[in-house]
Design a protein around this motif. Structure first.
Motif, mmCIF file in Angstrom:
data_model
loop_
_atom_site.group_PDB
_atom_site.id
_atom_site.type_symbol
_atom_site.label_atom_id
_atom_site.label_comp_id
_atom_site.label_asym_id
_atom_site.label_seq_id
_atom_site.Cartn_x
_atom_site.Cartn_y
_atom_site.Cartn_z
ATOM 1 N N SER A 2 0.838 -1.188 0.000
ATOM 2 C CA SER A 2 0.000 0.000 0.000
ATOM 3 C C SER A 2 0.880 1.246 0.000
ATOM 4 C CB SER A 2 -0.921 0.001 1.222
ATOM 5 O OG SER A 2 -0.158 -0.028 2.414
ATOM 6 N N ASN A 3 0.287 2.368 -0.411
ATOM 7 C CA ASN A 3 1.033 3.613 -0.450
ATOM 8 C C ASN A 3 1.462 4.028 0.949
ATOM 9 O OD1 ASN A 3 0.488 3.463 -3.130
ATOM 10 N ND2 ASN A 3 -0.769 5.303 -3.234
ATOM 11 N N ASP A 7 -2.074 9.281 -1.577
ATOM 12 C CA ASP A 7 -3.073 8.367 -2.143
ATOM 13 C C ASP A 7 -2.760 7.991 -3.591
ATOM 14 O OD1 ASP A 7 -4.520 8.385 0.210
ATOM 15 O OD2 ASP A 7 -5.800 10.062 -0.415
ATOM 16 N N ASP A 8 -2.240 8.935 -4.351
ATOM 17 C CA ASP A 8 -1.946 8.658 -5.756
ATOM 18 C C ASP A 8 -0.674 7.807 -5.863
ATOM 19 O OD1 ASP A 8 -2.395 9.550 -8.739
ATOM 20 O OD2 ASP A 8 -0.248 9.773 -8.337
ATOM 21 N N ASP A 9 -0.723 6.755 -6.670
ATOM 22 C CA ASP A 9 0.399 5.822 -6.760
ATOM 23 C C ASP A 9 1.681 6.502 -7.239
ATOM 24 O OD1 ASP A 9 -1.295 3.831 -5.934
ATOM 25 O OD2 ASP A 9 -1.507 2.891 -7.909
ATOM 26 N N ASP A 12 3.062 9.035 -4.682
ATOM 27 C CA ASP A 12 3.678 8.332 -3.560
ATOM 28 C C ASP A 12 5.017 7.722 -3.974
ATOM 29 O OD1 ASP A 12 2.961 7.605 -0.691
ATOM 30 O OD2 ASP A 12 3.576 5.639 -1.479
ATOM 31 N N ALA A 13 5.086 7.177 -5.189
ATOM 32 C CA ALA A 13 6.331 6.589 -5.669
ATOM 33 C C ALA A 13 7.432 7.643 -5.784
ATOM 34 C CB ALA A 13 6.107 5.912 -7.017
#
Length: 407
Positions: A2-3, A7-9, A12-13
């Motif tokens: 999970s992040n 919230d946005d993948d 977060d990456a």
């Protein structure tokens, strides 16, 4: 997995990417977490403002430390500022060039150079001759700066959206700790080469790396028989491609790159539309083109495509798909002669075909897959760069036959 914060993948990456450089001096846990928590929505403008504020705070701390005569504090703050300036500009990438992106890019270089000048052995700033111009680079010496004993040397090449300065945090610091000299550079389509010179990517990276190898082997402190090329992200493709034509390499590392850019691109397109490429039903292709243009306007989902059009200097998504066919290792695998390390993290769709590349190569291959057993996730093993480096350098010790500092 999970992040971690956002919230946005993708957001977060990219937060994880900035945070990953704590160990190599490019980040502080609290600064990164605090910045990410202030980014309360998937908004590139908000991302820019918050990371810029953090970068400028670190830069101010560096100036204050310099005034106070605190060399160590100034060095650390400048290096963190560099990483944060780079991070601030990420979602501004595209064409026409946003002047704020130009500003953060130049400031990340200036901050890095100010910090690196305070190293015990400051790097040499390089201008590598290349087809009527120069490529920016750094040469970092391991060990005693006055020792010219030839050592194994690691050449670092980047991906789509990194900079030559980021390569220090990603790989150079780990190599220097282990006694490798490091030559890091930006090529066409990367860093200031695309931003300031307007030179886009090219598929035949062997013609980019050969001039860099020429510079490396001319240096007396470089052992020409122990030269390693490491590419990460899209550089995982370009490094392998370079090894098909540049045979002075003792080893090559393809870290999380695509085996075939066209396949990697089309894999993200719904099957019913992907099957129409390249010359299928015009109506279906029109739908695909409109869908991709719509996606490009989204701050997160469209970022990679906006970036790709810029660094490849193409006008629209369909032109990029056509151009992607040129970026492939298919049919060239047998041309790689040196031992090659191929890395992939489970769940990373960018390097999903890394096992195919490893299987197709005819040179000695080490395929390294990371995942749950290592607690490593993300593109380019971002949550576990130290784990990646431990495995990589154990392999390199075996390939080179001795530790890098041995004469």
């Amino acid at each position: 997995m999970s992040n971690i914060v956002l919230d946005d993948d993708l957001f977060d990456a990219q937060f994880v990417r900035a945070l990953a450089y704590v160990r190599s001096g490019g980040a502080e846990l609290g600064e990164c977490l605090g910045t990410a928590r202030r980014i309360t929505k998937t908004d590139g403008e908000l991302w820019y403002r918050e990371w810029l504020a953090t970068a400028e705070r670190a830069e101010a701390a560096a100036h204050a430390a310099t005034t106070a005569g605190d060399r160590v504090g100034a060095r650390g703050a400048y290096l963190r500022a560099s990483n944060y300036f780079r991070t601030a500009g990420l979602f501004l990438m595209g064409k026409p060039v946003d002047e704020r992106f130009r500003d953060t890019s130049h400031r990340q270089t200036a901050a890095f150079r100010a910090g690196a000048a305070l190293f015990d052995s400051p790097p040499e700033i390089l201008a590598i001759p290349y087809e009527g111009t120069t490529l920016p680079g750094y040469f970092f010496r391991a060990g005693d700066p006055d020792d010219r004993t030839p050592r194994a040397t690691m050449m670092l090449t980047n991906g789509y959206d990194g900079t030559v300065e980021e390569l220090y945090f990603a790989n150079a610091a780990a190599a220097l700790e282990r006694g490798y000299h490091v030559l890091a550079f930006d090529g066409p389509g990367q860093g200031s080469v695309i931003l300031d010179q307007g030179i886009p990517f090219r598929p035949d990276w062997e013609n980019v790396v050969t001039p860099v190898v020429d510079v490396a082997v001319a240096r007396p402190e470089v052992d020409a028989d122990r030269l390693v090329l490491v590419g990460w992200s899209f550089g995982g493709y370009t490094a392998a491609r370079a090894a098909t034509g540049e045979h002075r390499l003792a080893a090559c590392v393809a870290d999380s790159g695509p085996y075939d850019l066209y396949d990697a691109t089309v894999s993200r397109i719904p099957g019913v539309l992907a099957h129409q490429l390249p010359d299928g039903n015009r109506l279906a292709l029109g739908v695909l083109e409109k869908a991709m243009e719509s996606t490009m306007r989204k701050p997160s989902a469209g970022w990679a495509l906006r970036r790709n059009l810029w660094v490849h200097d193409v006008a629209d998504p369909m032109a990029f798909i056509e151009l992607a066919r040129d970026y492939t290792m298919k049919g060239r695998e047998h041309l790689v002669r040196c031992p090659t390390f191929v890395a992939h993290t489970l769940g990373d769709d960018i390097s999903a075909d890394a096992p195919k590349l490893a299987a197709a190569l005819t040179c000695p291959v080490e395929y390294a897959e990371f995942g749950h057993d290592d607690d490593v996730t993300g593109h380019c093993e971002m949550t576990g760069r130290a784990v990646f480096h431990e495995r990589l350098f154990r392999w390199l010790d075996g390939v080179l036959g001795q530790h890098p500092e041995a004469p």
